[in-house]
Design a protein around this motif. Sequence first.
Motif, PDB file in Angstrom:
ATOM      1  N   ILE A 152      17.021   6.502 -13.079  1.00  0.00           N
ATOM      2  CA  ILE A 152      16.012   6.370 -11.938  1.00  0.00           C
ATOM      3  C   ILE A 152      14.791   7.369 -12.068  1.00  0.00           C
ATOM      4  CG2 ILE A 152      15.449   5.684  -9.758  1.00  0.00           C
ATOM      5  CD1 ILE A 152      17.190   3.597 -11.405  1.00  0.00           C
ATOM      6  N   ASN A 153      13.789   7.048 -12.626  1.00  0.00           N
ATOM      7  CA  ASN A 153      12.825   8.199 -12.639  1.00  0.00           C
ATOM      8  C   ASN A 153      11.985   8.630 -11.184  1.00  0.00           C
ATOM      9  OD1 ASN A 153      10.092   6.988 -12.263  1.00  0.00           O
ATOM     10  ND2 ASN A 153      11.020   5.800 -13.988  1.00  0.00           N
ATOM     11  N   ARG A 154      11.429   9.488 -11.159  1.00  0.00           N
ATOM     12  CA  ARG A 154      11.091  10.037  -9.678  1.00  0.00           C
ATOM     13  C   ARG A 154       9.923   8.972  -9.152  1.00  0.00           C
ATOM     14  NH1 ARG A 154      11.934  15.508  -8.713  1.00  0.00           N
ATOM     15  NH2 ARG A 154      10.586  15.365  -6.855  1.00  0.00           N
ATOM     16  N   LEU A 155       9.081   8.414 -10.076  1.00  0.00           N
ATOM     17  CA  LEU A 155       8.381   7.586  -9.522  1.00  0.00           C
ATOM     18  C   LEU A 155       8.896   6.208  -8.991  1.00  0.00           C
ATOM     19  CD1 LEU A 155       5.221   7.850 -12.308  1.00  0.00           C
ATOM     20  CD2 LEU A 155       5.532   8.953 -10.088  1.00  0.00           C
ATOM     21  N   THR A 156       9.763   5.788  -9.913  1.00  0.00           N
ATOM     22  CA  THR A 156      10.527   4.600  -9.452  1.00  0.00           C
ATOM     23  C   THR A 156      11.237   4.559  -8.272  1.00  0.00           C
ATOM     24  OG1 THR A 156      10.913   3.770 -11.783  1.00  0.00           O
ATOM     25  CG2 THR A 156      12.443   2.925 -10.145  1.00  0.00           C
ATOM     26  N   SER A 157      11.955   5.630  -8.085  1.00  0.00           N
ATOM     27  CA  SER A 157      12.858   6.218  -7.043  1.00  0.00           C
ATOM     28  C   SER A 157      11.928   6.030  -5.709  1.00  0.00           C
ATOM     29  CB  SER A 157      13.553   7.213  -7.002  1.00  0.00           C
ATOM     30  OG  SER A 157      14.168   7.761  -5.885  1.00  0.00           O
ATOM     31  N   GLU A 189       0.606  -1.122  -0.092  1.00  0.00           N
ATOM     32  CA  GLU A 189      -0.060   0.080   0.142  1.00  0.00           C
ATOM     33  C   GLU A 189       0.876   1.265  -0.063  1.00  0.00           C
ATOM     34  OE1 GLU A 189      -3.094   2.267  -0.231  1.00  0.00           O
ATOM     35  OE2 GLU A 189      -3.337   0.232  -0.564  1.00  0.00           O
ATOM     36  N   GLY A 190       2.014   1.240   0.724  1.00  0.00           N
ATOM     37  CA  GLY A 190       2.822   2.361   0.866  1.00  0.00           C
ATOM     38  C   GLY A 190       3.418   2.718  -0.467  1.00  0.00           C
ATOM     39  N   VAL A 191       3.676   1.700  -1.306  1.00  0.00           N
ATOM     40  CA  VAL A 191       4.485   2.068  -2.768  1.00  0.00           C
ATOM     41  C   VAL A 191       3.141   2.751  -3.471  1.00  0.00           C
ATOM     42  CG1 VAL A 191       4.922   0.755  -4.737  1.00  0.00           C
ATOM     43  CG2 VAL A 191       5.971   0.336  -2.574  1.00  0.00           C
ATOM     44  N   ARG A 192       2.238   2.197  -3.569  1.00  0.00           N
ATOM     45  CA  ARG A 192       1.103   2.878  -4.487  1.00  0.00           C
ATOM     46  C   ARG A 192       0.705   4.117  -3.857  1.00  0.00           C
ATOM     47  NH1 ARG A 192      -3.191  -2.133  -4.011  1.00  0.00           N
ATOM     48  NH2 ARG A 192      -1.927  -2.530  -2.058  1.00  0.00           N
ATOM     49  N   LYS A 193       0.619   4.738  -2.502  1.00  0.00           N
ATOM     50  CA  LYS A 193       0.558   5.809  -2.061  1.00  0.00           C
ATOM     51  C   LYS A 193       1.731   6.749  -2.501  1.00  0.00           C
ATOM     52  CE  LYS A 193      -0.491   8.378   2.108  1.00  0.00           C
ATOM     53  NZ  LYS A 193      -0.603   8.482   3.509  1.00  0.00           N
ATOM     54  N   ALA A 194       2.943   6.317  -2.518  1.00  0.00           N
ATOM     55  CA  ALA A 194       4.141   6.971  -2.678  1.00  0.00           C
ATOM     56  C   ALA A 194       4.169   7.443  -4.191  1.00  0.00           C
ATOM     57  CB  ALA A 194       5.416   6.340  -2.552  1.00  0.00           C
ATOM     58  N   VAL A 195       3.788   6.480  -5.062  1.00  0.00           N
ATOM     59  CA  VAL A 195       3.726   6.985  -6.639  1.00  0.00           C
ATOM     60  C   VAL A 195       2.624   8.039  -6.745  1.00  0.00           C
ATOM     61  CG1 VAL A 195       3.041   5.816  -8.801  1.00  0.00           C
ATOM     62  CG2 VAL A 195       4.505   4.707  -7.400  1.00  0.00           C
ATOM     63  N   ALA A 196       1.677   7.889  -6.360  1.00  0.00           N
ATOM     64  CA  ALA A 196       0.423   8.676  -6.367  1.00  0.00           C
ATOM     65  C   ALA A 196       1.066  10.202  -6.146  1.00  0.00           C
ATOM     66  CB  ALA A 196      -0.871   8.382  -5.565  1.00  0.00           C
ATOM     67  N   GLU A 197       1.613  10.064  -4.832  1.00  0.00           N
ATOM     68  CA  GLU A 197       1.866  11.618  -4.252  1.00  0.00           C
ATOM     69  C   GLU A 197       2.817  12.176  -5.371  1.00  0.00           C
ATOM     70  OE1 GLU A 197       2.888  10.829  -0.525  1.00  0.00           O
ATOM     71  OE2 GLU A 197       0.897  10.958   0.531  1.00  0.00           O
ATOM     72  N   GLU A 198       3.959  11.468  -5.821  1.00  0.00           N
ATOM     73  CA  GLU A 198       4.999  11.726  -6.501  1.00  0.00           C
ATOM     74  C   GLU A 198       4.558  12.188  -7.944  1.00  0.00           C
ATOM     75  OE1 GLU A 198       9.004  12.941  -6.745  1.00  0.00           O
ATOM     76  OE2 GLU A 198       7.642  12.116  -4.903  1.00  0.00           O
ATOM     77  N   SER A 220       2.718  14.369  -8.961  1.00  0.00           N
ATOM     78  CA  SER A 220       2.338  15.815  -9.422  1.00  0.00           C
ATOM     79  C   SER A 220       3.712  16.474  -9.571  1.00  0.00           C
ATOM     80  CB  SER A 220       1.672  16.402  -8.153  1.00  0.00           C
ATOM     81  OG  SER A 220       2.283  16.249  -6.971  1.00  0.00           O
ATOM     82  N   LYS A 221       4.969  15.644  -9.411  1.00  0.00           N
ATOM     83  CA  LYS A 221       6.163  16.375  -9.506  1.00  0.00           C
ATOM     84  C   LYS A 221       7.111  15.918 -10.781  1.00  0.00           C
ATOM     85  CE  LYS A 221       6.740  16.400  -4.675  1.00  0.00           C
ATOM     86  NZ  LYS A 221       7.211  15.781  -3.304  1.00  0.00           N
ATOM     87  N   LEU A 222       6.149  15.301 -11.797  1.00  0.00           N
ATOM     88  CA  LEU A 222       6.779  14.784 -12.853  1.00  0.00           C
ATOM     89  C   LEU A 222       7.724  15.878 -13.695  1.00  0.00           C
ATOM     90  CD1 LEU A 222       4.541  11.812 -13.972  1.00  0.00           C
ATOM     91  CD2 LEU A 222       6.834  11.817 -12.739  1.00  0.00           C
ATOM     92  N   GLN A 223       7.156  17.091 -13.579  1.00  0.00           N
ATOM     93  CA  GLN A 223       7.882  18.073 -14.355  1.00  0.00           C
ATOM     94  C   GLN A 223       9.362  18.213 -14.022  1.00  0.00           C
ATOM     95  OE1 GLN A 223       5.780  18.512 -11.829  1.00  0.00           O
ATOM     96  NE2 GLN A 223       6.216  20.564 -10.850  1.00  0.00           N
ATOM     97  N   LEU A 224       9.610  17.975 -12.875  1.00  0.00           N
ATOM     98  CA  LEU A 224      11.201  17.830 -12.315  1.00  0.00           C
ATOM     99  C   LEU A 224      11.947  16.640 -12.451  1.00  0.00           C
ATOM    100  CD1 LEU A 224      10.137  19.440  -8.812  1.00  0.00           C
ATOM    101  CD2 LEU A 224      10.865  20.716 -11.033  1.00  0.00           C
TER     102      LEU A 224
END
Length: 355
Positions: free
Chosen positions: A243-248, A40-49, A51-55
């Motif tokens: 390593i992209n932001r979501l993966t990290s 569950e923590g992985v899914r939550k972390a990906v969803a939160e990150e 919004s920062k894919l422009q970086l």
Amino acid sequence: MSKFFTDRLSSLVPYVPGEQPQDKKYIKLNTNESPFPPSEGVRKAVAEEASKLQLYSDPECTELRREMAKVYGLPEDWFVMNNGSDETLNFAFMAFADEKHPLVFPDITYGFYPVFAEINHIPYEEIPLKEDFSIDVNDYIGLGKTVVIANPNAPTGKYIPLSDIEKIVKSNPQNVVIIDEAYIDFGGESAVALVPKYDNLFVTGTFSKSRSMAGVRLGFGIANPALIADINTVRFSTNPYNINRLTSKAGAAALREQKYYNDNCKTIMKNREWTEKALLELGFEVIPSKSNFLFAENPDIDGETLYLALKEKGVLVRHFTKERIKQYNRITIGTMEQMQILVDKIKEIKGELGV
């Protein structure tokens, strides 16, 4: 092949990945993916990150390496993170092997090894496995070459005890020994314990199998800081933002929820034991495995015939055409429900073939 393709690579035979057919819904037991979703923590972390894919992502993977250090008990600078263990292996081949330090690995093992050697123009030797598909440790003692061993091996699932790994590392002090541990979490003992002791040991791993993140593409290397610096020289000269932001973020979250994945591994090992017993009762010969798959053959059914018959019935397993193993199929361990369906379909096929 176009007329523009360089002669340097014209003879390259690419690695063939496991099939991912889209024509219908299959029970996928062919690519050693986990049957369990990410925590569950992985899914939550990906969803939160998201919004920062422009970086750009952090090229140092600071948070990720910090969490790796906590789980594996080594300093942060003993880790390098890459786009799947395949990239880690490719970088290691580039960094630690050349004409003066040729590669050596088993003749039946992960199919990417000869491809990486060929594309990087590295001489290599394939050492035949023994009759029972095990590695003869003595074949790798004092070679004076860059040794690559998958432990447990793929596609056989055979495991080498840590004491034998240490013999190989200790006897080749002037060459790096690369231990590919993609499947170590399913019953084996990791060579990471030996890393502080030997400056020529490089251990690779992946989040694809035991941490349910095959689609994320996250791998790693563990070694002393000098070897890690060598890999980073190659990495920063190739793709520093690998390593992209979501993966990290997904990787760091997974490491914080390690118990969830440990429990899943235990379930897979229990399902593996059940499946092995069921296959033996159906007349199969099954190689003892410390991985999340079984390598099995039935003397009464051709390997390709069984693979195709299972596919027709909606169950995918992996078949290899190499002469010595063409009678075998590699079967990923899934849920108990999936394994029961596999066994039921094999019974149907045996009945249809009259064997």
